[in-house]
Write a protein that holds these residues in place. Structure first.
Motif, PDB file in Angstrom:
ATOM      1  N   ALA A  23     -46.783 -16.794 -10.231  1.00  0.00           N
ATOM      2  CA  ALA A  23     -48.115 -16.807 -10.281  1.00  0.00           C
ATOM      3  C   ALA A  23     -48.592 -18.184  -9.513  1.00  0.00           C
ATOM      4  N   ILE A  24     -47.939 -19.431  -9.907  1.00  0.00           N
ATOM      5  CA  ILE A  24     -48.182 -20.747  -9.710  1.00  0.00           C
ATOM      6  C   ILE A  24     -47.824 -20.788  -8.157  1.00  0.00           C
ATOM      7  N   ARG A  25     -46.892 -20.153  -7.753  1.00  0.00           N
ATOM      8  CA  ARG A  25     -46.542 -20.195  -6.510  1.00  0.00           C
ATOM      9  C   ARG A  25     -47.322 -19.546  -5.393  1.00  0.00           C
ATOM     10  N   GLN A  26     -47.865 -18.378  -5.968  1.00  0.00           N
ATOM     11  CA  GLN A  26     -48.802 -17.478  -5.183  1.00  0.00           C
ATOM     12  C   GLN A  26     -50.144 -18.222  -5.129  1.00  0.00           C
ATOM     13  N   SER A  27     -50.882 -18.959  -6.209  1.00  0.00           N
ATOM     14  CA  SER A  27     -51.932 -19.499  -6.353  1.00  0.00           C
ATOM     15  C   SER A  27     -51.879 -20.840  -7.002  1.00  0.00           C
ATOM     16  N   PRO A  28     -51.793 -21.923  -6.233  1.00  0.00           N
ATOM     17  CA  PRO A  28     -51.228 -23.168  -6.577  1.00  0.00           C
ATOM     18  C   PRO A  28     -52.400 -23.797  -7.345  1.00  0.00           C
ATOM     19  N   ALA A  29     -53.671 -23.250  -7.465  1.00  0.00           N
ATOM     20  CA  ALA A  29     -54.748 -23.868  -8.213  1.00  0.00           C
ATOM     21  C   ALA A  29     -55.163 -22.768  -9.226  1.00  0.00           C
ATOM     22  N   ILE A  30     -54.112 -22.206  -9.615  1.00  0.00           N
ATOM     23  CA  ILE A  30     -54.534 -21.339 -10.856  1.00  0.00           C
ATOM     24  C   ILE A  30     -55.022 -21.444 -12.280  1.00  0.00           C
ATOM     25  N   VAL A  31     -55.842 -20.851 -12.677  1.00  0.00           N
ATOM     26  CA  VAL A  31     -56.544 -21.333 -13.904  1.00  0.00           C
ATOM     27  C   VAL A  31     -55.748 -20.679 -15.243  1.00  0.00           C
ATOM     28  N   LEU A  32     -55.036 -21.407 -15.942  1.00  0.00           N
ATOM     29  CA  LEU A  32     -54.269 -20.867 -17.164  1.00  0.00           C
ATOM     30  C   LEU A  32     -54.793 -21.042 -18.411  1.00  0.00           C
ATOM     31  N   GLY A  33     -54.843 -20.349 -19.232  1.00  0.00           N
ATOM     32  CA  GLY A  33     -55.357 -20.368 -20.589  1.00  0.00           C
ATOM     33  C   GLY A  33     -54.091 -20.503 -21.519  1.00  0.00           C
ATOM     34  N   LEU A  34     -53.810 -21.567 -22.373  1.00  0.00           N
ATOM     35  CA  LEU A  34     -52.506 -21.672 -23.090  1.00  0.00           C
ATOM     36  C   LEU A  34     -52.741 -21.823 -24.457  1.00  0.00           C
ATOM     37  N   PRO A  35     -51.917 -21.393 -25.276  1.00  0.00           N
ATOM     38  CA  PRO A  35     -51.839 -21.271 -26.616  1.00  0.00           C
ATOM     39  C   PRO A  35     -50.825 -22.497 -27.157  1.00  0.00           C
ATOM     40  N   THR A  36     -51.123 -22.685 -28.532  1.00  0.00           N
ATOM     41  CA  THR A  36     -50.113 -23.532 -29.252  1.00  0.00           C
ATOM     42  C   THR A  36     -49.234 -22.459 -30.235  1.00  0.00           C
TER      43      THR A  36
END
Ligand code: GLP
Length: 247
Positions: A23-36
């Motif tokens: 997904a990052i390779r396809q959309s280098p400015a992707i917005v990710l929501g991340l958990p701990t």
């Protein structure tokens, strides 16, 4: 909801890291929501390994789900430090693209509004990764008679404080009583959601998340409303799902 069962935590982490890397390779400015939490630790290890030399984090933007109230970013028990330790210091991420709630902001309500505005300004979350609490919480949206829609201040249940005690030297008394968290609508507005659960402790809440009624008493059940939500579990967390076969 699509459900994928994996032989073990390692297989799950490898597959999800592979998808995020793509997904990052396809959309280098992707917005990710991340958990701990303990669950994503293996995922973050894998992600750092798989993206090395293959996908750059330089333009990736991230929003963490939640943070403790009263714990500064520099505190070793903060979720921010958790992310630094397990992911961000191992990848080429740009610090200005890594977004966290500030649990020490003088006006916490304003801080919640700032976070919502920052997510909007980034164009919304493309891919939200979630863990799940044993009581069915996502982010810090705790079970109760009602759920907050947007980023808000929350009082943590005893159960949640116990499961976060590991970050505070095992001492539940040291775990803050309050946190800031994305709300249910903040989470459900992500374009794609993947919830990850591993281990037998999660078997019951996973079963209810997928097959139970929608109820504020199990916040994760609302993921059933999302058009592109997937649950990725290991065999132990899938123990109560009928007919689940692992890959
Ligand atoms: C915390 C976090 C949640 C996370 C949960 C599960 O409460 N706020 O986002 O999903 O822990 O933690 P673990 O993965 O350690 O079971």
């Amino acid at each position: 909801m699509q459900t994928s069962v994996f032989e073990d935590q390692g297989a799950l982490a490898r597959e999800l890291a592979r998808r995020i890397t793509d997904a990052i390779r396809q959309s280098p400015a992707i917005v990710l929501g991340l958990p701990t939490g303990r669950t994503p630790i293996k995922l973050y290890d894998e992600l750092a390994r798989q993206t090395a030399g293959r996908a750059s984090w330089a333009r990736v933007r991230t929003f963490n789900l939640d943070e403790f109230v009263g714990i500064p970013a520099s505190h070793p028990s903060s979720y921010r430090q958790f992310m630094e330790q397990h992911l961000f210091r191992h990848v080429d991420a740009a610090p200005e693209h890594l977004n966290f709630l500030d649990g020490t902001a003088p006006d916490l309500e304003a801080e919640c509004r700032r976070y919502e505005a920052a997510i909007d300004a980034a164009g919304g979350i493309d891919l939200q990764i979630l863990g799940i609490g044993t009581n069915g919480h996502i982010g810090f949206n705790e079970p109760g008679p009602e759920l907050a829609a947007r980023t808000h201040r929350v009082t943590l249940t005893h159960e949640t404080r116990v499961s976060n005690a590991g970050l505070f030297g095992g001492n539940v008394e040291q775990v803050p009583v309050e946190a800031l968290s994305m709300g249910m609508a903040t989470i459900l507005h992500a374009r794609r959601i993947v919830l990850v659960a591993t281990g037998g402790r999660k078997a019951s809440c996973v079963q209810q998340t997928i097959n139970g009624p929608l109820t504020t008493m199990l916040p994760a059940s609302f993921l059933q409303l999302h058009p592109d939500a997937e649950v990725m579990v290991d065999r132990e967390a899938a123990a109560r799902l009928e007919g689940a076969t692992s890959r």
